[in-house]
Design an enzyme around this catalytic site. Structure first.
Site, PDB file in Angstrom:
ATOM      1  N   GLY A   8      60.779  11.592  14.541  1.00 54.47           N
ATOM      2  CA  GLY A   8      61.699  12.709  14.339  1.00 54.47           C
ATOM      3  C   GLY A   8      63.089  12.333  14.808  1.00 54.47           C
ATOM      4  N   GLY A  10      65.859  14.550  14.639  1.00 56.41           N
ATOM      5  CA  GLY A  10      66.724  15.717  14.840  1.00 56.41           C
ATOM      6  C   GLY A  10      67.336  15.610  16.237  1.00 56.41           C
ATOM      7  N   GLY A  11      67.863  16.733  16.708  1.00 49.93           N
ATOM      8  CA  GLY A  11      68.510  16.723  18.022  1.00 49.93           C
ATOM      9  C   GLY A  11      67.574  16.278  19.129  1.00 49.93           C
ATOM     10  N   ALA A  12      66.315  16.703  19.090  1.00 52.52           N
ATOM     11  CA  ALA A  12      65.368  16.356  20.163  1.00 52.52           C
ATOM     12  C   ALA A  12      65.062  14.855  20.142  1.00 52.52           C
ATOM     13  CB  ALA A  12      64.087  17.172  20.010  1.00 52.52           C
ATOM     14  N   ASP A 208      54.413  18.837  10.428  1.00 59.57           N
ATOM     15  CA  ASP A 208      53.547  17.650  10.315  1.00 59.57           C
ATOM     16  C   ASP A 208      53.098  17.120  11.683  1.00 59.57           C
ATOM     17  OD1 ASP A 208      54.438  17.955   7.734  1.00 59.57           O
ATOM     18  OD2 ASP A 208      55.601  16.103   7.679  1.00 59.57           O
ATOM     19  N   HIS A 229      64.453  36.002  11.566  1.00 58.87           N
ATOM     20  CA  HIS A 229      65.872  36.266  11.814  1.00 58.87           C
ATOM     21  C   HIS A 229      66.288  37.474  10.980  1.00 58.87           C
ATOM     22  CE1 HIS A 229      70.113  35.737  12.449  1.00 58.87           C
ATOM     23  NE2 HIS A 229      69.877  34.733  13.270  1.00 58.87           N
ATOM     24  N   ARG A 266      66.095  39.794  18.455  1.00 59.72           N
ATOM     25  CA  ARG A 266      65.903  39.565  17.021  1.00 59.72           C
ATOM     26  C   ARG A 266      64.697  40.282  16.426  1.00 59.72           C
ATOM     27  NH1 ARG A 266      67.377  33.119  16.491  1.00 59.72           N
ATOM     28  NH2 ARG A 266      69.576  33.481  16.856  1.00 59.72           N
ATOM     29  N   GLU A 350      61.424  21.703  18.707  1.00 63.78           N
ATOM     30  CA  GLU A 350      60.710  22.850  18.122  1.00 63.78           C
ATOM     31  C   GLU A 350      59.224  22.583  17.910  1.00 63.78           C
ATOM     32  OE1 GLU A 350      62.918  24.892  15.011  1.00 63.78           O
ATOM     33  OE2 GLU A 350      61.139  26.080  14.501  1.00 63.78           O
ATOM     34  N   SER A 366      67.390  27.286  21.475  1.00 65.01           N
ATOM     35  CA  SER A 366      66.663  26.155  20.891  1.00 65.01           C
ATOM     36  C   SER A 366      67.497  24.881  20.974  1.00 65.01           C
ATOM     37  CB  SER A 366      66.291  26.444  19.443  1.00 65.01           C
ATOM     38  OG  SER A 366      65.725  25.280  18.900  1.00 65.01           O
TER      39      SER A 366
END
Ligand SMILES: Cc1cc2nc3c(=O)[nH]c(=O)nc-3n(C[C@H](O)[C@H](O)[C@H](O)COP(=O)(O)OP(=O)(O)OC[C@H]3O[C@@H](n4cnc5c(N)ncnc54)[C@H](O)[C@@H]3O)c2cc1C
Length: 537
Positions: A8, A10-12, A208, A229, A266, A350, A366
């Site tokens: 992965g 992404g940011g993480a 996944d 949301h 939310r 996430e 998040s």
């Protein structure tokens, strides 16, 4: 063989990579997309932090807001660490070059988000996730971190409850590869993509990594909690961030009347809008009073999206909106070091259930989580890799199984249309496993999914080529959403109460006996769900 293998980008994943690398270990990042296409780039509104303690905000306020939003399912110790570190986290991002918006004194600007009275959300216009992701990727390139783009994780290699590496398929030529590693970090994002066409998420959010972890014997947790949301563009499901309401936007009913306090949590706002839609009424976001100059300053991207997709102008038109599946609170259960229940397998972002969000996530939490726990994961995995002096090579069992399975999918005759099922599933999930749930509707969805699970062996792909076979990749993702869909519904059926984002019309009260997290494990091919106390470790 790699010391730290991260799935992965992404940011993480990228934060984990930078932090592992600086510990002097060798790192590989694999992802099915290019880093710049990860979901993180879609985040508009901002990232929370207490930058200065004063009468307006302080750490205790932040902890209280996060715990309150979790409806008692957050881990107070993890929340304490998360909030106390928020300032350092932002300062690190600032130092590596994230271009945060600033006030006239050159301090990082902060705006209001829902679920709090404080002005706590740092931002980069309405491109916050994109700017963070690009900055992290720049740093990874500078640090010469190795990447393998367009490789899809098929399964984890786990022997004696210890991770040994992963099996992936190269999207370019469908070749199945084994990659050995001393430690693996899953940073594969969420699974709101199950709500296909009723979600703000990208097509790639198919959970996944979570499905792979489940198959490998890891514990998942809180899978019933899915956040909707309130403000996605009507029938387009493109997000208009909470910052629109944070900046002073109103929600109007079809008579032009405000009907709810806009910055309530939310789940409450989304349910109020859903109820209006259920009665056949329309709901609008009204930003006209902010004026063009302010709109261009704080939400230029969203203004353009509204213009392109709705043919409307934010500064002069009412914008029709609907709630949309947005974020998945559940995932791979991790401890304070991001360690999963499998030795040397870590998870962050996430795809994890790190004890922060519980039954509901605060907007802006998040992005903070992916950077906070991305760092913890990188450091923990690097340390474990250094301490592992002897690495025993895995057998070829998992690799052979996956290779055979891919050949079989390509060669077998396709007797159905999984795209049609994916579409049906998205709608069914939105209606039956959505904002309002009840036993009857959940059971109907479960019956559907079990039927489709049984049909999977007769389904396949029409495109038999091995070069950039999108049909194959989407089928593999489809198998994962079917598996996770089953887990979500069963968890939702087990939680016979209403809490945060999980609202049951047949059990509409929060009950003390459920002040526990759900824990899911695959045992002898069967899904086992239990409730566990929150560990104050
Ligand atoms: C429209 C939108 C707006 C948002 N706005 C905000 C906001 O303002 N503030 C906030 O705090 N949060 C926001 N969020 C939530 C936040 O953006 C995400 O939760 C967060 O970015 C997730 O980051 P991640 O690194 O965990 O995963 P992602 O960014 O989703 O990255 C997952 C990575 O895993 C890879 N991957 C997945 N499966 C596989 C596989 N099988 N094999 C190989 N690689 C795989 C993907 O290619 C990708 O690189 C928003 C979300 C959306 C959808």
């Amino acid at each position: 063989m790699f010391d730290v293998l991260i799935v992965g980008s992404g940011g993480a994943g990228l934060t984990a990579a930078l932090n592992a690398k600086k510990e002097g270990v060798n790192v590989l990042v694999i992802s099915k997309t290019y880093p710049t296409h990860s979901q993180t780039c879609q985040a508009q509104g901002g990232i929370n932090a207490v930058l200065k303690e004063n009468s307006q905000d302080n750490i205790q306020n932040y902890k209280d807001d996060t715990y309150k939003a979790s409806h008692k399912l957050g881990n107070p110790l993890h929340i304490d660490f998360f909030c106390k570190n928020s300032k350092d986290t932002i300062e690190w991002l600032d130092k590596i070059g994230v271009p945060f918006s600033r006030d006239e004194n050159n301090n990082i600007s902060q705006r209001k988000f829902g679920g709090t009275k404080a002005q706590r959300t740092c931002y980069s216009s309405d491109y916050t996730g994109l700017k963070i992701l690009h900055t992290l990727y720049d740093q990874c390139i500078k640090e010469e971190i190795e990447f393998l783009h367009e490789h899809l994780l098929l399964n984890l290699i786990v022997e004696e409850n210890t991770i040994k590496g992963v099996v992936v398929v190269d999207i370019m030529n469908s070749e199945v590869k084994e990659i050995q590693a001393k430690t693996v970090i899953l940073a594969t994002g969420g699974h709101a993509g199950i709500y296909h066409q009723f979600t703000t998420n990208s097509y790639a959010s198919t959970g996944d990594g979570i499905a792979c972890a489940l198959r490998a014997g890891a514990k998942l947790s809180n899978m019933e909690f899915v956040q909707f949301h309130p403000t996605a563009l009507e029938n387009k499901n493109i997000l208009i961030s909470e910052s629109a309401r944070g900046e002073g936007g109103y929600l109007l009913d079809q008579n032009g009347k405000r009907f709810i306090e806009e910055l309530k949590p939310r789940d409450e706002v989304a349910r109020a809008i859903y109820e209006k839609h259920h009665k056949g009424e329309k709901v609008y976001l009204d930003l006209r009073h902010l004026g063009l100059e302010k709109i261009n300053e704080v939400m230029p991207q969203e203004r353009r999206l509204v213009k392109d997709f709705m043919k409307l102008n934010m500064e002069s038109d009412l914008i029709p909106i609907n709630p949309s599946a947005h974020y998945t609170m559940g995932g791979i259960l991790t401890d304070e070091n991001t360690q999963s229940s499998i030795k040397n397998l870590y998870a962050c972002g996430e795809c994890s259930q790190s004890g922060i969000h519980g039954a509901n996530r605060l907007g802006g939490n998040s992005l903070l989580e992916i950077v906070t726990y991305g760092k913890v994961a990188g450091l923990s995995a690097a340390k474990a890799a250094k301490e592992l002096l002897e690495y025993k090579e895995p057998s070829k069992e998992q690799y052979n199984k996956d290779k055979e399975s891919i050949t079989n999918i390509i060669e077998r005759e396709n007797q159905g249309d999984f795209y049609k099922i994916k579409k049906e599933l998205g709608k069914l999930f939105f209606n039956n496993v959505g904002l309002f749930r009840e036993e009857k509707k959940l059971t109907k969805a479960l019956d559907y999914i079990i039927k489709k699970e049984n049909e999977i062996k007769t389904l396949g792909i029409n495109d038999k080529s091995t070069i950039y076979n999108k049909n194959l990749i989407e089928f593999l993702e489809f198998q994962n959403i079917i598996q996770l869909g089953n887990v979500i519904i069963k968890s939702a059926l087990k939680r016979k109460e209403s809490r945060g984002a999980h609202f049951r019309t047949d059990y509409n009260e929060q009950k003390e006996e459920f002040d526990k997290i759900t824990v899911v494990k695959l045992e002898n091919e069967l899904i086992n769900i239990s409730f566990e106390e929150i560990l104050w470790n």
